[in-house]
Design an enzyme around this catalytic site. Structure first.
Site, PDB file in Angstrom:
ATOM      1  N   ALA A   1       0.835  -1.207   0.000  1.00  0.00           N
ATOM      2  CA  ALA A   1       0.000   0.000   0.000  1.00  0.00           C
ATOM      3  C   ALA A   1       0.873   1.263   0.000  1.00  0.00           C
ATOM      4  O   ALA A   1       1.948   1.265   0.587  1.00  0.00           O
ATOM      5  CB  ALA A   1      -0.921  -0.007   1.219  1.00  0.00           C
ATOM      6  N   PRO A   2       0.419   2.320  -0.707  1.00  0.00           N
ATOM      7  CA  PRO A   2      -0.862   2.465  -1.398  1.00  0.00           C
ATOM      8  C   PRO A   2      -0.911   1.894  -2.808  1.00  0.00           C
ATOM      9  O   PRO A   2      -1.959   1.905  -3.438  1.00  0.00           O
ATOM     10  CB  PRO A   2      -1.066   3.976  -1.438  1.00  0.00           C
ATOM     11  CG  PRO A   2       0.327   4.519  -1.505  1.00  0.00           C
ATOM     12  CD  PRO A   2       1.172   3.603  -0.648  1.00  0.00           C
ATOM     13  N   GLY A   3       0.225   1.427  -3.362  1.00  0.00           N
ATOM     14  CA  GLY A   3       0.140   0.705  -4.613  1.00  0.00           C
ATOM     15  C   GLY A   3       0.990   1.195  -5.765  1.00  0.00           C
ATOM     16  O   GLY A   3       0.947   0.610  -6.844  1.00  0.00           O
TER      17      GLY A   3
ATOM     18  N   LYS B   1       4.190   1.053  -6.444  1.00  0.00           N
ATOM     19  CA  LYS B   1       5.156   0.071  -6.935  1.00  0.00           C
ATOM     20  C   LYS B   1       4.442  -1.135  -7.525  1.00  0.00           C
ATOM     21  O   LYS B   1       4.880  -1.698  -8.535  1.00  0.00           O
ATOM     22  CB  LYS B   1       6.095  -0.326  -5.800  1.00  0.00           C
ATOM     23  CG  LYS B   1       6.881   0.864  -5.237  1.00  0.00           C
ATOM     24  CD  LYS B   1       7.613   0.513  -3.957  1.00  0.00           C
ATOM     25  CE  LYS B   1       8.319   1.736  -3.384  1.00  0.00           C
ATOM     26  NZ  LYS B   1       7.376   2.756  -2.863  1.00  0.00           N
TER      27      LYS B   1
ATOM     28  N   ASP C   1       9.266  -2.783   0.359  1.00  0.00           N
ATOM     29  CA  ASP C   1       9.377  -1.381   0.763  1.00  0.00           C
ATOM     30  C   ASP C   1       8.863  -1.337   2.196  1.00  0.00           C
ATOM     31  O   ASP C   1       7.683  -1.138   2.442  1.00  0.00           O
ATOM     32  CB  ASP C   1       8.557  -0.490  -0.164  1.00  0.00           C
ATOM     33  CG  ASP C   1       8.785   0.982   0.115  1.00  0.00           C
ATOM     34  OD1 ASP C   1       9.928   1.357   0.383  1.00  0.00           O
ATOM     35  OD2 ASP C   1       7.801   1.743   0.091  1.00  0.00           O
TER      36      ASP C   1
ATOM     37  N   CYS D   1      12.535   4.551   3.207  1.00  0.00           N
ATOM     38  CA  CYS D   1      12.605   6.002   2.981  1.00  0.00           C
ATOM     39  C   CYS D   1      13.249   6.652   4.197  1.00  0.00           C
ATOM     40  O   CYS D   1      12.767   7.668   4.703  1.00  0.00           O
ATOM     41  CB  CYS D   1      11.236   6.592   2.669  1.00  0.00           C
ATOM     42  SG  CYS D   1       9.982   6.316   3.939  1.00  0.00           S
TER      43      CYS D   1
END
Length: 466
Positions: free
Chosen positions: A115-117, A119, A182, A235
């Site tokens: 989420a949120p999508g 990638k 991620d 990140c």
């Protein structure tokens, strides 16, 4: 300017040095960048460049990524092309992980924290309707938003789940060719864009997230095939969560190795010198700093699992035998009606189930797994009560390419906006029955014409332009 924790600043100075730290701090005065990534499952880059309504510049590390100049986020998110799924709005650095994962036709791919999508949408485009994408998020609400973004992108052969990684690994042992992680992190690289994340850093900090990351990596390792590739990304700038986590992973799993990634403008290298006994291969990792590249802070590593000829390549015994649970096409009334909208080749290659009133075209790979929390298993073709009613998701997928009864609108037409807001629109009288509404040739959704010049709006209620 956001007030940064003293300990955090000390760590950044350790990574960048005094001069680099000053340049980094100066970058906080800059406005955030808006960018989009073209959905190549819908439009080629050549097509996009001809119709692009924005002033853009290319992103060095993503061939289909573009920074947008002079447009607000609202303008980008309310353009009809966005509703047609032609692009996904994504921060430039966040495009790196999916761009370095080399997807091939037929791959089985897992996006574990999806989420949120953004990638997952790119992975689906790279698969081009082949193989399988399992996009997962442990939160059901976030997974629902993920499913919507994949639906708008027209993704095929895609499953959305809301499971803990250890639950998925029960069913998918050494199954995936590619995995994207991620992972949840302390978010240091986003402090410029989202200053409120500083509070979470103070409450939890890198050590809290490092524990989560290890748990996720353990399960991802179990689900990755020998010979498969895994992208690990955060990140954050934290050495503990970045190089330290990759070093822990390859020390724990001796068959994992760090791969080299082609250098692009804006990339900085990993820092093994900041770890005790850090391996030289950590230099192959990628760091992005906002004062060096046009993007927020990011860290990415590409890893490979060495081949093991003794490994059994299968889904574990917990997987249910699908041939005993779901049959291929029966001669039911709904299956005769659906053929108007779904070509035979798609009916042959999928399992179809009528679950309550919803009809799904499920990938064969997941059709028999019953004990996973699915948000969406396959493509929702539509619903069937008295008659079959096609879904907006079906309209936005390639499956609708062969549908002949189309309403051709232009991006500048007022009727496009009226349609996206859910209003009835006036059309030529020769239209009757189901109509595929398009903008510049790209599908938006369905309407139903009465033959008297009016189109009843069938656009998805939850997706309407506000």
């Amino acid at each position: 300017m956001v007030t940064l924790p003293e300990k955090y600043c000390e760590n950044i100075k350790r990574i960048l040095g005094e001069e680099g730290f000053q340049c980094y701090m100066e970058s906080f005065a800059e406005k955030p960048l808006y960018a989009l990534r073209v959905n190549t499952a819908k439009a080629s880059l050549e097509e996009w460049k001809k119709i692009c309504p924005f002033d853009t510049e290319e992103i060095p590390w993503c061939r289909n990524g573009f920074i947008i100049n002079g447009s607000t986020k609202t303008e980008i998110s309310k353009h009809p092309y966005y509703f047609a799924g032609l692009y996904y709005i994504q921060e430039p650095s966040a495009m790196v992980p999916a761009s370095i994962l080399q997807i091939e036709d037929g791959d089985r791919v897992l996006d574990l924290c999806a989420a949120p999508g953004g990638k997952a949408v790119e992975i689906a485009a790279k698969l081009n309707g082949t193989g399988l994408l399992v996009a997962n998020d442990i939160s059901a609400s976030r997974a629902a938003a993920l499913a919507k973004n994949l639906q708008m992108a027209g993704a095929l052969n895609t499953v959305v789940t809301a499971e803990a990684p250890e639950r998925l690994s029960l069913y998918f042992k050494e199954y995936f060719d590619k995995i994207l992680l991620d992972v949840p992190c302390s978010g240091e690289g986003m402090f410029r864009r989202k200053p409120d994340m500083v509070k979470d850093w103070l409450d939890k900090g890198p050590s809290y997230y490092a524990g989560l990351q290890k748990d996720i990596l353990k399960e991802a390792y179990n689900m990755l095939k020998p010979g498969g590739s895994l992208v690990y990304s955060t990140c954050t700038f934290s050495i503990e969560e970045d190089e330290g986590m990759v070093q822990w992973f390859i020390d724990t799993y001796k068959d994992m190795e760090i791969c080299k990634v082609p250098h692009k403008d804006g990339f900085s290298y990993g820092r093994p010198d900041l770890l005790n006994n850090g391996c030289a291969e950590l230099k192959r990792c990628i760091r992005i700093f906002p004062h060096i590249a046009k993007g927020e802070g990011h860290f990415v590593a590409l890893l490979n699992k060495k081949e093991n000829n003794m490994a059994e390549k299968h889904i574990t015994e917990k997987r249910i035998n699908i041939s005993k649970k779901i049959n291929k096409t029966d001669k039911n009334e709904w299956q005769n009606e659906i053929k108007e909208f779904v070509p035979e080749k798609y009916l042959q290659n999928c399992y179809h189930v009528k679950n309550k009133d919803t009809i799904c075209l499920m990938p064969e790979e997941t059709a028999g797994i019953k004990n996973i929390r699915y948000i969406q298993n396959g493509l929702i073709a539509g619903s069937f009560k008295k008659r079959f009613e096609p879904s907006c998701q079906l309209a936005l997928s390639k499956i609708s390419d062969t549908y002949k009864n189309r309403l051709l609108l232009k991006a500048g037409d007022i009727d496009v906006i009226k349609y996206l807001k859910g209003e009835t629109i006036n059309i030529d009288e020769f239209y009757k029955g189901w109509v595929l509404v398009t903008v510049d040739g790209f599908p938006l959704g369905w309407g139903k014409a009465d033959g008297c010049g009016r189109l009843k709006n069938k656009y998805n209620t939850g997706w309407r332009m506000m």
